[in-house]
Scaffold this motif. Structure first.
Motif, short mmCIF file in Angstrom:
data_model
loop_
_atom_site.label_atom_id
_atom_site.label_comp_id
_atom_site.label_asym_id
_atom_site.label_seq_id
_atom_site.Cartn_x
_atom_site.Cartn_y
_atom_site.Cartn_z
N SER A 542 0.81 59.80 -43.32
CA SER A 542 1.66 59.95 -42.06
C SER A 542 2.88 60.36 -42.67
N PRO A 543 3.71 61.38 -41.88
CA PRO A 543 4.81 62.16 -42.52
C PRO A 543 5.98 61.28 -42.63
N TYR A 544 7.29 61.37 -43.18
CA TYR A 544 8.27 60.51 -43.55
C TYR A 544 8.80 60.46 -41.97
N PRO A 545 9.27 59.40 -41.56
CA PRO A 545 9.71 59.22 -40.00
C PRO A 545 10.87 59.72 -39.67
N THR A 546 10.90 60.29 -38.62
CA THR A 546 12.25 60.87 -37.99
C THR A 546 12.62 59.94 -36.60
N SER A 547 13.96 60.10 -36.20
CA SER A 547 14.40 59.12 -35.18
C SER A 547 13.78 59.69 -34.00
N PRO A 548 13.25 58.79 -33.06
CA PRO A 548 12.51 58.90 -32.13
C PRO A 548 13.55 58.69 -30.71
N ASP A 549 14.78 58.49 -31.01
CA ASP A 549 15.70 57.97 -30.11
C ASP A 549 16.36 59.03 -29.47
N PRO A 550 15.99 59.30 -28.26
CA PRO A 550 16.81 60.49 -27.28
C PRO A 550 18.34 60.42 -27.62
N GLU A 551 18.84 59.18 -27.70
CA GLU A 551 20.24 58.97 -27.96
C GLU A 551 20.74 59.77 -29.10
N TYR A 552 19.82 59.98 -30.32
CA TYR A 552 20.29 60.71 -31.40
C TYR A 552 20.34 62.25 -31.03
N SER A 553 19.19 62.76 -30.40
CA SER A 553 19.52 64.00 -30.04
C SER A 553 20.76 64.50 -29.00
N ARG A 554 20.96 63.42 -28.04
CA ARG A 554 22.01 63.59 -27.18
C ARG A 554 23.51 63.76 -28.15
N ARG A 555 23.47 62.77 -29.12
CA ARG A 555 24.59 62.87 -30.07
C ARG A 555 24.84 64.37 -30.80
N LEU A 556 23.77 64.52 -31.30
CA LEU A 556 23.57 65.83 -32.09
C LEU A 556 24.02 67.00 -31.38
N VAL A 557 23.66 67.04 -29.84
CA VAL A 557 24.12 68.06 -29.05
C VAL A 557 25.56 68.27 -28.98
N GLU A 558 26.19 67.00 -28.69
CA GLU A 558 27.64 66.71 -28.91
C GLU A 558 28.37 67.16 -30.26
N HIS A 559 27.76 67.13 -31.16
CA HIS A 559 28.32 67.32 -32.52
C HIS A 559 28.44 69.05 -32.58
#
Length: 619
Positions: A542-559
């Motif tokens: 199994s690959p190293y995990p990445t965040s599944p939280d949509p909130e992370y993507s939303r904050r990434l867009v803001e940044h």
């Protein structure tokens, strides 16, 4: 583990040498928060930052060996690493008349060099990068461990050579400029490879794994005492699964036993995968390590998906920990913490470069930060996939048949990640850098280092090639990532599967033995079958995990929106214009594939790097 730095100038150091040495040494304070030292001679200066792991009260560096007749310093050592067989070497050296004032491994390295010179390194078992200055001979040696677990950089400009564990210490020297030329840009925009001996900063190179570099008034001379290409080119071992399993089991137990020696708290990283579970099980079964501490990374998941990679890891890590009896800590990262721009800046600063994969790197940095609250040393399962053929790209037909590095093939084995990398680059820059030609040349050069038996079965030949490429170009990238992000927190990470004896044993085993029972890493599964629960033992890679939280993507867009409204100089010269359009960043930051949010992550990494380092880009 520590940080080392210094330089040799055969024309003399100059009046500000101590101040400059302290400046470059302070750039690596994170690598050695427990102490520092600087030693100067007429033409050499060695600096050291110490993280105390063995002989905590003694062993300050740089460490000197004096001539008994004159009491003048003969050898000076600045050492980063751990020598796992130092007790045996100490006993042998004592029988040869050496006397020791300390109980750690640093003085053993110094005495071994005095006894055997550069030949001493062939007796070493460990992870290390060190500098030895021979005052009578006016010669500096730089030495790096077999697999390159510990980093060692240098800058050579005629009569002067500057070195350091990290590039940032060399860049802090007033005679070194922060520049990126065309070759450096190629390395930066091809983050899935770590080119042997190269570094993106102009004029900075790396001592190769298994290499000794000698610098004297005659110039620079290098020799290899250990080379993975030579090992992979050896004749194939006869298929003897039982013998291979028994030997691997013996080596793993001996290696983990040696690597749990420490005078400070020690734990393991435990993802619930085969490799980390095997290491944790062996460590936890040792008499003095019952109830070993283990740590895994996890993510808050606003969607509550039970099938996310992090959720699966959570279940398997708990199953392994319960079976082994480790004191397990599941480090849960929420979107707010993970998306903090200060965490990204710290990650980029730790690596000195924008190369990386966003939340995969930031989560490792934060995992190490949390683990450091409890332990000073952690064992990791890194390297098993490279030496035993554990990745999908060892087996997936498109990757196996590709005339390139298999994980960069245009196929699903690595999530089309290379193609996603190329899609972010400005088309004009990609053409000027001739990236496709450059990559093809590097691939041909890599395979040209092998001297495989022409009678090898084609499938076996390709498997050998892939093992070599994985260790030389992929593992080195991961080892550098591990070292930088752990040492940024003053945490020492040890990697039992990088013991050169284990590597020497497994790389010449056939793919049939590697895949015993029709399972990737089957030989390893058989070697630890009695120590792991069935679910973990039979778990697929199994690959190293990445965040599944949509909130992370939303904050990434803001940044991204904030950054692209006022981008740092150079950003628009690197990336394709559509990706830098704030109106389209939601699409660029969408979650998909092997690495979520990749296109947005790489832009933010470069923006952080350009702002922190202000490099001069000259392609």
């Amino acid at each position: 583990m520590c940080g080392i730095a210094g330089w040799v100038d055969h024309s003399g150091l100059g009046p500000d040498a101590r101040a400059v040495a302290e400046k470059i040494n302070d750039e690596q304070t994170h690598r050695g928060p427990d102490g520092s030292g600087v030693w100067l001679a007429d033409h050499a200066v060695l600096a050291h930052r110490r993280l105390s792991v063995l002989d905590i009260e003694h062993g300050a560096q740089p460490m000197l060996l004096h001539d008994p007749a004159t009491n003048e310093a003969r050898l000076a050592l600045s050492y980063n690493g751990e020598l796992y067989n130092y007790r045996e070497l100490r006993a042998e050296l004592a029988s040869r008349g050496h006397r020791f004032r300390t109980t750690g491994d640093t003085e053993v390295v110094l005495a071994a060099w005095a006894e055997w010179g550069a030949g001493a390194v062939e007796r070493f078992n460990g992870i290390f990068a060190f500098a030895v200055w021979d005052e009578p001979a006016q010669t500096l040696w730089l030495v790096r461990d077999h697999l390159g677990v510990k980093p060692l950089h240098y800058h050579h400009d005629g009569g002067r050579l500057i070195f350091g564990s990290e590039a940032k210490s060399i860049l802090a020297h007033p005679e070194v400029r922060t520049e990126i030329d065309a070759d450096g840009l190629r390395q930066l925009v091809l983050p899935l490879l770590k080119f042997p001996g190269a570094n993106p900063y102009r004029g900075i190179a790396e001592v190769l794994p298994g290499q000794v570099l000698e610098f004297s008034r005659r110039g620079v001379r290098t020799t290899r005492y250990w080379d993975i290409a030579t090992l992979v080119s050896r004749p194939a071992e006869p298929d003897d699964l039982a013998g291979a399993v028994a030997r691997l089991r013996e080596l793993l137990h001996d290696t983990v036993t040696r690597q749990t020696i420490a005078d400070v708290p020690l734990g393991t990283f435990l993802s619930g995968g085969l490799d980390s579970s095997a290491v944790t099980a062996i460590a936890g079964g040792l008499p003095d390590r019952r109830g070993v501490s283990s740590f895994s990374v996890d993510f808050s998941d606003a969607a509550g998906s039970p099938d996310s990679r992090s959720a699966q890891d959570r279940r398997f890590a708990r199953e392994a920990a319960d079976h082994i009896g480790s004191r397990h800590t599941n480090v849960v990262l929420d979107a707010t913490r993970l998306a903090d721009s200060a965490v990204r800046d710290a990650t980029v600063r730790a690596r000195d470069l924008p190369n990386g994969f966003g939340d995969l790197d930031m989560s490792l940095l934060l995992l190490c930060q949390e683990a450091r609250r409890h332990v000073t040393v952690a064992l990791s399962g890194e390297a098993a996939d490279e030496i035993l053929g554990g990745y999908l790209w060892f087996h997936e037909p498109t990757a196996v048949a590709a005339d390139t590095f298999p994980w960069m093939a245009d196929g699903p084995a690595h999530g089309y990640l290379h193609q996603r990398v190329l899609s972010t680059i400005d088309p004009d820059l990609r053409q000027r850098l001739r990236l496709d030609e450059y990559l093809a040349d590097e691939y041909a050069t890599a395979l040209g280092r092998l001297d495989l038996d022409p009678a090898l079965d084609p499938a076996e030949r390709r498997h050998r090639e892939t093992v070599y490429l994985a260790v030389s170009y992929f593992l080195t990238m991961l080892l550098d990532r591990n070292d930088r992000l752990s040492m940024a927190n003053g945490l020492e990470v040890r990697v039992p599967f990088c013991d050169h004896r284990i590597v020497e044993h497994v790389v010449t085993l056939s793919r049939h033995v590697h895949n015993a029972g029709g399972r990737e890493k089957g030989v390893l599964r058989d070697a630890v079958a009695d120590q792991l629960p069935p679910g973990v033992l039979n778990r697929k890679k199994s690959p190293y995990p990445t965040s599944p939280d949509p909130e992370y993507s939303r904050r990434l867009v803001e940044h991204l929106t904030r950054v692209l409204h006022d981008p740092p100089a150079g950003l628009r010269d690197i990336f394709a214009a559509p990706l830098l359009d704030p109106a389209r960043i939601t699409e660029a930051a969408r979650s998909h594939g092997l690495v979520s949010n990749f296109e947005g992550e790489v832009i933010l990494n470069f923006a952080s790097w350009l702002r922190q380092y202000s490099p001069q880009l000259t392609d």
